[in-house]
Scaffold this active site. Structure first.
Site, PDB file in Angstrom:
ATOM      1  N   GLY A  69       0.824  -1.204   0.000  1.00 48.90           N
ATOM      2  CA  GLY A  69       0.000   0.000   0.000  1.00 48.90           C
ATOM      3  C   GLY A  69       0.851   1.243   0.000  1.00 48.90           C
ATOM      4  N   ALA A  70       1.933   1.214   0.784  1.00 50.43           N
ATOM      5  CA  ALA A  70       2.864   2.338   0.859  1.00 50.43           C
ATOM      6  C   ALA A  70       4.111   1.870   1.584  1.00 50.43           C
ATOM      7  CB  ALA A  70       2.238   3.529   1.579  1.00 50.43           C
ATOM      8  N   MET A  71       5.186   2.651   1.476  1.00 47.85           N
ATOM      9  CA  MET A  71       6.441   2.351   2.163  1.00 47.85           C
ATOM     10  C   MET A  71       7.014   3.638   2.697  1.00 47.85           C
ATOM     11  SD  MET A  71       8.612   0.295   3.300  1.00 47.85           S
ATOM     12  CE  MET A  71      10.019   0.863   4.273  1.00 47.85           C
ATOM     13  N   GLU A  72       7.351   3.639   4.013  1.00 46.39           N
ATOM     14  CA  GLU A  72       7.674   4.856   4.743  1.00 46.39           C
ATOM     15  C   GLU A  72       9.100   5.344   4.558  1.00 46.39           C
ATOM     16  OE1 GLU A  72       8.176   1.406   7.792  1.00 46.39           O
ATOM     17  OE2 GLU A  72       6.812   1.914   6.158  1.00 46.39           O
ATOM     18  N   ASN A  73       9.729   5.127   3.411  1.00 43.32           N
ATOM     19  CA  ASN A  73      11.100   5.595   3.194  1.00 43.32           C
ATOM     20  C   ASN A  73      11.250   7.026   3.704  1.00 43.32           C
ATOM     21  OD1 ASN A  73      11.476   3.204   1.357  1.00 43.32           O
ATOM     22  ND2 ASN A  73      10.084   4.399   0.079  1.00 43.32           N
ATOM     23  N   HIS A  94      -0.566   7.274   8.482  1.00 41.53           N
ATOM     24  CA  HIS A  94       0.213   6.123   8.950  1.00 41.53           C
ATOM     25  C   HIS A  94       1.677   6.248   8.550  1.00 41.53           C
ATOM     26  CE1 HIS A  94       0.543   1.743   9.996  1.00 41.53           C
ATOM     27  NE2 HIS A  94       1.549   1.824   9.130  1.00 41.53           N
ATOM     28  N   GLU A  95       1.925   6.551   7.280  1.00 40.73           N
ATOM     29  CA  GLU A  95       3.306   6.616   6.787  1.00 40.73           C
ATOM     30  C   GLU A  95       4.055   7.807   7.379  1.00 40.73           C
ATOM     31  OE1 GLU A  95       4.368   4.012   5.234  1.00 40.73           O
ATOM     32  OE2 GLU A  95       2.320   3.249   5.206  1.00 40.73           O
ATOM     33  N   HIS A 137       5.329   7.017  10.790  1.00 40.91           N
ATOM     34  CA  HIS A 137       6.555   6.217  10.741  1.00 40.91           C
ATOM     35  C   HIS A 137       7.815   7.074  10.617  1.00 40.91           C
ATOM     36  CE1 HIS A 137       5.426   2.074  10.906  1.00 40.91           C
ATOM     37  NE2 HIS A 137       4.649   2.100   9.838  1.00 40.91           N
ATOM     38  N   GLU A 195       4.410  -1.040  13.565  1.00 46.25           N
ATOM     39  CA  GLU A 195       3.136  -1.020  12.852  1.00 46.25           C
ATOM     40  C   GLU A 195       1.972  -0.742  13.794  1.00 46.25           C
ATOM     41  OE1 GLU A 195       2.828  -0.903   9.638  1.00 46.25           O
ATOM     42  OE2 GLU A 195       5.009  -1.075   9.472  1.00 46.25           O
TER      43      GLU A 195
END
Length: 607
Positions: free
Chosen positions: A334-338, A370-371, A374, A393
Site C-alpha cells: 500500500g505504501a512504504m515509509e522511506n 500512517h506513513e 513512521h 506497525e
C-alpha cells in the site's frame, strides 16, 4: 452511493481485530525465510579448507553460515553512485563504505543479491591513511545472500576503513529492490520509470550493504540517468543537476541522517508535483504521473497538516528538510515509509474530488497519516530486529487515527492496545514518555522494552505507580485477549466481582501456551458506571491483576434495578460477560435509551 458511516464502538471493535492480526504478523516477521537467495557474482574460486561449509556436526558454524551478520564491523557511511539505464534495463555503480572495526576480524561479510561483483574492484584502505589488509579472495554464500571477502590480515579494533566495490545488475519488473515500472499516458504510449522497494531485505538487490535494520549509517547518493528523466531521493539535491558529456543527467543528493538500509529510496521518472511548505518550514511535495496532477491536492493539504500535528504531538521537529510522497503505478504494498521519500500505490495517495469515492478519500488520509507517523516511530527510532515489527506497525496504526482526527475531525476514529495504554497512563504522561523515548533513541535502534521503560519512567515522574513493562508483556507475549466475567450482587449495596479467562471464538479449541509463566492472564484496567450514578468518562481505573484470585468492587448506592456497565468507552482491550440478571437490566434500558447499546450488542454477539 452515499458515504458509509460507522459508530465508534463498531469501528474500535474492528480495529481490535486488526491489531490482533498486526501483532501476530509482526511477531512472525523475524521468523520468515528470505524470499529469494539467488545472486550472481564473479567468483575467483571456492574457499579452501578449513573454510569448507561441509563441516561435521560438532564443528561450530562458520560466520557465513549464520543468518545474522557478525557484530565485528559497523558501517558509518555509504557513498553510492548509480548509473540507471532504463532503456537497456540495467544499472551499475560503485559503493564506498566507511566501516569501523569493533572487534578484530580477518573476513568481511556483507549482503548481495542478484548483483554482479567484479573481484578486481574490491579495495580496502584505512580511513585517513595507513596500512590495511589486502583482499585475497571474494566469493558467494547464496544461502544467506552473503558476499564473503577474505583478507590477508586482521582488521584492527578501533580503526575505520574504506571498502569500495563496483557492481551491476538487471533492472527488472519484479517490484522489489531497484526495479523498472511503467504507466500508459493519455496518448496510449508506455512510459517507464525506475523505483525502489527495499523493505525488509532488498537493499542488497541494489547495492552490496549491511542489510539489517540495526546497521544504521549515513548515505550520500549520486545518480546518473538518461535525458528526459530526473531523480528523487531521500534528501534534497546538493546543488543543480549536471548534464555530462554523453548527454545523461547527474544528480547528487545531500548526505542523509543515519538510517537503516531498508529506508533508502530513489526514483528516476518524468513525474510532476504540487508543493507547499509546512508550518515548520519543511518542503512538502506530492508527485504523480502528469495525467494525475489534479489528484494530488488532497494528499498534499492533509499530509502537510498531519506533519504539523505530529511535530506538536511528539514535540520533536520533522528531522529532514523536505518530505516527498510519490504515487508509483506498479507497487507491491500500500505504501512504504522511506524517510523523506514515501512511495505509495496510486490508490493510497491519489484522490479526485467528485470522482473518487468517500471510502477512497478516507483510505488516502489514513494511509498518509500512517506513513508520516513512521517518519518518527520507525525511522527516527528503528526496530533492532524484525521480531519487533509489530510495535512499529501497531504504534503507527494507533497514531494514524490521531492524525486523521486532527485533519478530518468529523470522521471520529480511534483504535487498539496503545489507545488503552494512553488511557490508563493519561495523555500527558503518554506523550511525555514518547518524547523521552524518541529523544533517547533518535537515529538509533530500540526494542519494545525500551518504550515501556520510558513510559514507566514518565509515569513515575508524574506520581503514578504503573509498571508499563509488566503490564504490556501480558498483552504482547501471549495471543488473544480476555473476557471479564462480571457478577453483580443484589439485595444491598451495589458491588460486583470480576474474573478473567481467555476469549476463544471456539471454547472447545485446544489452547497452546508458549509462555506458561503468563498463563493467559492479563493486567486489565477496569472502569465502570451504573444507572444509579452514570459517568461515561472512564477516568476512574481499577486493576484486575493476573494473580487475583477474587476481585470485588463496591460501587456504593444503588438498587437491584440499576444496571451496571464495565469498560467505559471501550478503552479496555477485552470483552465483558455479565450475570443473566444484569444482562436483562441492560436489555430493559435499551427499550428507552441506546446509551449502552453499542457495548452490549458487541459483547453479547461474541460470547
Amino acid at each position: 452511493m452515499g458515504e458509509v458511516t460507522m459508530s465508534k464502538g463498531s469501528f474500535w471493535a474492528l480495529m481490535f481485530a486488526f491489531l490482533g492480526t498486526t501483532l501476530l504478523v509482526g511477531l512472525l516477521c523475524g521468523l520468515l525465510p528470505n524470499r529469494d537467495a539467488d545472486c550472481t557474482i564473479k567468483v575467483t574460486e571456492e574457499p579452501e579448507e578449513p573454510r569448507s561449509t561441509s563441516s561435521g556436526p560438532t564443528t561450530p558454524p562458520q560466520l557465513w553460515e549464520k543468518i545474522r551478520l557478525p557484530t565485528n564491523l559497523k558501517p558509518h557511511h555509504y557513498d553510492l553512485f548509480f548509473r540507471i539505464d532504463i532503456t537497456n534495463e540495467e544499472f551499475s555503480g560503485t559503493n564506498t563504505m566507511l566501516i569501523e572495526c569493533l572487534q578484530s576480524i580477518d573476513i568481511i561479510l556483507i549482503h548481495s543479491k542478484l548483483l554482479v561483483i567484479d573481484d578486481n574492484s574490491i579495495t580496502l584502505a584505512q580511513n585517513g591513511g595507513g596500512g590495511a589488509p589486502g583482499v585475497t579472495r571474494s566469493w558467494l554464500y547464496p544461502e544467506n545472500q552473503y558476499l564473503v571477502i577474505e583478507l590477508d590480515g586482521m582488521l584492527e579494533a578501533g580503526t575505520s576503513y574504506d571498502l569500495t566495490i563496483a557492481f551491476s545488475g538487471p533492472l527488472q519488473e519484479d517490484l522489489i529492490g531497484l526495479y523498472k515500472s511503467s504507466y500508459v499516458n493519455k496518448d496510449g504510449d508506455t512510459k517507464w520509470l525506475a523505483s525502489t522497494f527495499f523493505a525488509p531485505t532488498d537493499a542488497r538487490k541494489a547495492f552490496p550493504c549491511f542489510d539489517e535494520p540495526a546497521h544504521k549509517a549515513e548515505f550520500t547518493v549520486t545518480i546518473e540517468n538518461e535525458p528526459g528523466y530526473f531523480a528523487l531521493a531521500n534528501m534534497p539535491l546538493d546543488g543543480d543537476n549536471e548534464t555530462i558529456a554523453d548527454g545523461w543527467v547527474r544528480s547528487r543528493f545531500q548526505k542523509s541522517v543515519p538510517m537503516s538500509t531498508y529506508l533508502l529510496c530513489f526514483v528516476v521518472c518524468d513525474f510532476i508535483s504540487e508543493e507547499k511548505e509546512t508550518q515548520g518550514g519543511v518542503q512538502f511535495r506530492v508527485w504523480a504521473r502528469p495525467e494525475a496532477r489534479n489528484s494530488v491536492r488532497y494528499a498534499l493539504e492533509k499530509g502537510a497538516d498531519i506533519i504539523d500535528f505530529f511535530e506538536d504531538y511528539f514535540q520533536i521537529p520533522f528531522p529532514l528538510p523536505k518530505m516527498d510522497m510519490i504515487a508509483i503505478p506498479d507497487f507491491t504494498a500500500g505504501a512504504m515509509e522511506n524517510w523523506g521519500l514515501i512511495t505509495y500505490r496510486e490508490t493510497a495517495l491519489l484522490y479526485t474530488e467528485g470522482v473518487s469515492s468517500p471510502r477512497n478519500k478516507q483510505r488516502v488520509c489514513t494511509v498518509v497519516s500512517h506513513e508520516l507517523a513512521h517518519q518518527w516511530f520507525g525511522n527516527l527510532v528503528t526496530l533492532q530486529w524484525w521480531d519487533d515489527t509489530w510495535l512499529n506497525e501497531g504504534f503507527a496504526s494507533y497514531v494514524e487515527y490521531l492524525g486523521v482526527e486532527e485533519v478530518e475531525p468529523d470522521w471520529g476514529m480511534g483504535a487498539s492496545i496503545l489507545r488503552m495504554l494512553q488511557n490508563f497512563l493519561g495523555e500527558a504522561t503518554f506523550k511525555k514518555g514518547l518524547n523521552s523515548y524518541l529523544t533517547a533513541f533518535a537515529y538509533s535502534n530500540a526494542v519494545n522494552g525500551d518504550l515501556w521503560f520510558h513510559l514507566t519512567q514518565a509515569a513515575d515522574e508524574d506520581g503514578k505507580d504503573i509498571d508499563v513493562t509488566a503490564i504490556m508483556e501480558t498483552w504482547t507475549l501471549q495471543m488473544g485477549f480476555p473476557v471479564i466475567d462480571v457478577t453483580r450482587s443484589y439485595g444491598g449495596n451495589v458491588e460486583y466481582s470480576a474474573s478473567q479467562h481467555r476469549f476463544l471464538s471456539n471454547p472447545d479449541s485446544e489452547e497452546q501456551n508458549t509462555y506458561p509463566d503468563l498463563g493467559y492472564k492479563w493486567y486489565v484496567p477496569l472502569t465502570h458506571t451504573s444507572s444509579a450514578n452514570p459517568n461515561f468518562q472512564g477516568d476512574q481505573i481499577e486493576w484486575l491483576n493476573p494473580d487475583d484470585e477474587g476481585y470485588n468492587k463496591d460501587i456504593g448506592e444503588g438498587s437491584d434495578s440499576d444496571w451496571l456497565l464495565v469498560n467505559i468507552r471501550e478503552y479496555g482491550y477485552h470483552r465483558v460477560n455479565y450475570d443473566a440478571n444484569n444482562w436483562q437490566l441492560i436489555a430493559q434500558q435499551l427499550e428507552d435509551d441506546n446509551t449502552v447499546r453499542k457495548r452490549r450488542v458487541d459483547c453479547e454477539l461474541n460470547l
